[in-house]
Design a protein around this motif. Sequence first.
Motif, PDB file in Angstrom:
ATOM      1  N   GLY A  67       0.819  -1.205   0.000  1.00  0.00           N
ATOM      2  CA  GLY A  67       0.000   0.000   0.000  1.00  0.00           C
ATOM      3  C   GLY A  67       0.852   1.254   0.000  1.00  0.00           C
ATOM      4  N   VAL A  68       1.840   1.296   0.899  1.00  0.00           N
ATOM      5  CA  VAL A  68       2.744   2.444   0.957  1.00  0.00           C
ATOM      6  C   VAL A  68       3.562   2.533  -0.322  1.00  0.00           C
ATOM      7  CG1 VAL A  68       4.746   3.431   2.152  1.00  0.00           C
ATOM      8  CG2 VAL A  68       2.864   2.442   3.479  1.00  0.00           C
ATOM      9  N   LEU A  69       3.977   1.380  -0.849  1.00  0.00           N
ATOM     10  CA  LEU A  69       4.765   1.363  -2.086  1.00  0.00           C
ATOM     11  C   LEU A  69       4.010   2.051  -3.222  1.00  0.00           C
ATOM     12  CD1 LEU A  69       7.378   0.274  -3.468  1.00  0.00           C
ATOM     13  CD2 LEU A  69       6.034  -1.725  -4.126  1.00  0.00           C
ATOM     14  N   LEU A  70       2.718   1.765  -3.337  1.00  0.00           N
ATOM     15  CA  LEU A  70       1.923   2.364  -4.408  1.00  0.00           C
ATOM     16  C   LEU A  70       1.642   3.838  -4.150  1.00  0.00           C
ATOM     17  CD1 LEU A  70      -0.648  -0.483  -5.157  1.00  0.00           C
ATOM     18  CD2 LEU A  70       1.221   0.292  -6.619  1.00  0.00           C
ATOM     19  N   ARG A  71       1.196   4.164  -2.915  1.00  0.00           N
ATOM     20  CA  ARG A  71       0.835   5.553  -2.613  1.00  0.00           C
ATOM     21  C   ARG A  71       2.048   6.477  -2.681  1.00  0.00           C
ATOM     22  NH1 ARG A  71      -2.429   3.019   1.356  1.00  0.00           N
ATOM     23  NH2 ARG A  71      -0.822   3.388   2.935  1.00  0.00           N
ATOM     24  N   PHE A  72       3.202   5.958  -2.276  1.00  0.00           N
ATOM     25  CA  PHE A  72       4.414   6.763  -2.263  1.00  0.00           C
ATOM     26  C   PHE A  72       5.181   6.636  -3.573  1.00  0.00           C
ATOM     27  CE2 PHE A  72       8.620   8.147  -1.103  1.00  0.00           C
ATOM     28  CZ  PHE A  72       8.481   8.975  -0.006  1.00  0.00           C
ATOM     29  N   GLY A  73       5.253   5.406  -4.107  1.00  0.00           N
ATOM     30  CA  GLY A  73       6.123   5.119  -5.239  1.00  0.00           C
ATOM     31  C   GLY A  73       5.678   5.702  -6.563  1.00  0.00           C
ATOM     32  N   VAL A  74       4.378   5.626  -6.867  1.00  0.00           N
ATOM     33  CA  VAL A  74       3.903   6.128  -8.161  1.00  0.00           C
ATOM     34  C   VAL A  74       4.159   7.628  -8.297  1.00  0.00           C
ATOM     35  CG1 VAL A  74       1.882   6.467  -9.624  1.00  0.00           C
ATOM     36  CG2 VAL A  74       2.231   4.269  -8.468  1.00  0.00           C
ATOM     37  N   PRO A  75       3.781   8.454  -7.296  1.00  0.00           N
ATOM     38  CA  PRO A  75       4.113   9.892  -7.409  1.00  0.00           C
ATOM     39  C   PRO A  75       5.615  10.139  -7.410  1.00  0.00           C
ATOM     40  CG  PRO A  75       2.424   9.520  -5.730  1.00  0.00           C
ATOM     41  CD  PRO A  75       2.969   8.185  -6.095  1.00  0.00           C
ATOM     42  N   ALA A  76       6.361   9.314  -6.666  1.00  0.00           N
ATOM     43  CA  ALA A  76       7.812   9.513  -6.587  1.00  0.00           C
ATOM     44  C   ALA A  76       8.487   9.293  -7.929  1.00  0.00           C
ATOM     45  CB  ALA A  76       8.415   8.588  -5.533  1.00  0.00           C
ATOM     46  N   VAL A  77       8.104   8.224  -8.619  1.00  0.00           N
ATOM     47  CA  VAL A  77       8.710   7.930  -9.918  1.00  0.00           C
ATOM     48  C   VAL A  77       8.399   9.041 -10.915  1.00  0.00           C
ATOM     49  CG1 VAL A  77       8.640   6.377 -11.903  1.00  0.00           C
ATOM     50  CG2 VAL A  77       8.799   5.436  -9.601  1.00  0.00           C
ATOM     51  N   ALA A  78       7.131   9.474 -10.953  1.00  0.00           N
ATOM     52  CA  ALA A  78       6.749  10.546 -11.876  1.00  0.00           C
ATOM     53  C   ALA A  78       7.506  11.836 -11.558  1.00  0.00           C
ATOM     54  CB  ALA A  78       5.244  10.775 -11.798  1.00  0.00           C
ATOM     55  N   ALA A  79       7.604  12.169 -10.270  1.00  0.00           N
ATOM     56  CA  ALA A  79       8.272  13.404  -9.879  1.00  0.00           C
ATOM     57  C   ALA A  79       9.775  13.326 -10.106  1.00  0.00           C
ATOM     58  CB  ALA A  79       7.980  13.717  -8.415  1.00  0.00           C
ATOM     59  N   SER A  80      10.368  12.108  -9.985  1.00  0.00           N
ATOM     60  CA  SER A  80      11.809  11.974 -10.201  1.00  0.00           C
ATOM     61  C   SER A  80      12.178  12.253 -11.652  1.00  0.00           C
ATOM     62  CB  SER A  80      12.288  10.578  -9.798  1.00  0.00           C
ATOM     63  OG  SER A  80      11.863   9.591 -10.722  1.00  0.00           O
ATOM     64  N   LEU A  81      11.294  11.878 -12.569  1.00  0.00           N
ATOM     65  CA  LEU A  81      11.541  12.171 -13.987  1.00  0.00           C
ATOM     66  C   LEU A  81      11.540  13.674 -14.229  1.00  0.00           C
ATOM     67  CD1 LEU A  81       9.287   9.422 -15.618  1.00  0.00           C
ATOM     68  CD2 LEU A  81      11.784   9.445 -15.507  1.00  0.00           C
ATOM     69  N   LEU A  82      10.588  14.376 -13.584  1.00  0.00           N
ATOM     70  CA  LEU A  82      10.532  15.824 -13.711  1.00  0.00           C
ATOM     71  C   LEU A  82      11.776  16.466 -13.102  1.00  0.00           C
ATOM     72  CD1 LEU A  82       9.032  18.434 -14.429  1.00  0.00           C
ATOM     73  CD2 LEU A  82       7.849  18.272 -12.216  1.00  0.00           C
ATOM     74  N   GLY A  83      12.192  15.962 -11.927  1.00  0.00           N
ATOM     75  CA  GLY A  83      13.376  16.506 -11.285  1.00  0.00           C
ATOM     76  C   GLY A  83      14.640  16.279 -12.097  1.00  0.00           C
ATOM     77  N   ALA A  84      14.783  15.069 -12.673  1.00  0.00           N
ATOM     78  CA  ALA A  84      15.955  14.775 -13.492  1.00  0.00           C
ATOM     79  C   ALA A  84      15.980  15.633 -14.752  1.00  0.00           C
ATOM     80  CB  ALA A  84      15.967  13.287 -13.856  1.00  0.00           C
ATOM     81  N   TRP A  85      14.808  15.847 -15.340  1.00  0.00           N
ATOM     82  CA  TRP A  85      14.719  16.708 -16.531  1.00  0.00           C
ATOM     83  C   TRP A  85      15.119  18.138 -16.182  1.00  0.00           C
ATOM     84  CZ3 TRP A  85      11.477  20.971 -17.208  1.00  0.00           C
ATOM     85  CH2 TRP A  85      11.456  21.514 -18.507  1.00  0.00           C
ATOM     86  N   LEU A  86      14.640  18.616 -15.013  1.00  0.00           N
ATOM     87  CA  LEU A  86      14.961  19.980 -14.592  1.00  0.00           C
ATOM     88  C   LEU A  86      16.447  20.115 -14.288  1.00  0.00           C
ATOM     89  CD1 LEU A  86      13.805  22.770 -13.979  1.00  0.00           C
ATOM     90  CD2 LEU A  86      13.372  22.010 -11.628  1.00  0.00           C
ATOM     91  N   LEU A  87      17.060  19.044 -13.762  1.00  0.00           N
ATOM     92  CA  LEU A  87      18.496  19.066 -13.490  1.00  0.00           C
ATOM     93  C   LEU A  87      19.283  19.356 -14.764  1.00  0.00           C
ATOM     94  CD1 LEU A  87      20.983  18.576 -11.692  1.00  0.00           C
ATOM     95  CD2 LEU A  87      20.766  16.141 -12.231  1.00  0.00           C
ATOM     96  N   VAL A  88      18.891  18.703 -15.846  1.00  0.00           N
ATOM     97  CA  VAL A  88      19.561  18.927 -17.126  1.00  0.00           C
ATOM     98  C   VAL A  88      19.401  20.386 -17.558  1.00  0.00           C
ATOM     99  CG1 VAL A  88      19.608  18.285 -19.574  1.00  0.00           C
ATOM    100  CG2 VAL A  88      19.265  16.524 -17.817  1.00  0.00           C
ATOM    101  N   LYS A  89      18.200  20.944 -17.349  1.00  0.00           N
ATOM    102  CA  LYS A  89      17.936  22.322 -17.745  1.00  0.00           C
ATOM    103  C   LYS A  89      18.686  23.335 -16.875  1.00  0.00           C
ATOM    104  CE  LYS A  89      15.032  21.343 -21.037  1.00  0.00           C
ATOM    105  NZ  LYS A  89      15.396  21.623 -22.450  1.00  0.00           N
ATOM    106  N   LEU A  90      18.910  22.987 -15.605  1.00  0.00           N
ATOM    107  CA  LEU A  90      19.531  23.922 -14.672  1.00  0.00           C
ATOM    108  C   LEU A  90      21.046  23.775 -14.597  1.00  0.00           C
ATOM    109  CD1 LEU A  90      17.049  23.868 -11.648  1.00  0.00           C
ATOM    110  CD2 LEU A  90      17.286  25.618 -13.407  1.00  0.00           C
TER     111      LEU A  90
END
Length: 257
Positions: A67-90
């Motif tokens: 339960g925690v894996l899904l509630r925490f993991g799905v948003p985390a994976v999506a947000a990590s992609l955004l963060g990694a993309w922003l890292l390249v831009k910054l």
Amino acid sequence: MEFLIPSTVALLASLLTFFSGFGLGTLLLPAFALFFPVEQAVAMTAVVHFLNNLFKLALTGRHLDRGVLLRFGVPAVAASLLGAWLLVKLAGAAPAFGWSGFGRSFNVTPVELVVGVLLLAFASVDLVPRWRDASFDPRWMPLGGVLSGFFGGLTGMQGALRSAFLSRAGLDKHAFIGTGVALACLIDFSRLGVYAGSFRAQMHALDYGALASAVLAATLGALLGNRLLHKVTMPGVQRAVAVMLFVVAVGMMSGLL
């Protein structure tokens, strides 16, 4: 020495971070950087970190909380992609401030300053008695996933915020470690996909002997941690998390990490 020092750090860091849930990459990167160019050190640290998490998952994955894996993991994976993309831009962004000492210059970026303040706030929770035993309501897990994943993709330190949330999620020590390792593998896999283009040129120039030595040492550290798990209590795990959060927060806010 390029074998001994990184391998020793890998063993001790893997043992320590088995309980805290983060810190292997933070401690190992400087050890590799003593002997190899920074780009190679980053690539070698990423490989050791990912393989060590896979091994820990094999040891502890059966205890994860789905339960925690899904509630925490799905948003985390999506947000990590955004963060990694922003890292390249910054890349190359101006630091918020800098200072000199010990014959070196240290710079702190705005992102590192924000993450450091967040980590310091979480670390301080253990200092306030009425907050020490507090836990997060499950509805806050997606927010924890977004913060952990986004700043993990942006700074590479995805474990600190993750452990800060999970240590207050009402999990026992086995579920805390198993769930944290599973989440680390998911986020590592997603962000490494974004970083792959940058690492590709470095993979051909790595010292595979030093890399294999560090991987084996980190594996031994995980095995030792698993053997000692029955002697550790959940309050002990929370204290380990608080100490590591404080160390990483001060390191990021000062530019030392």
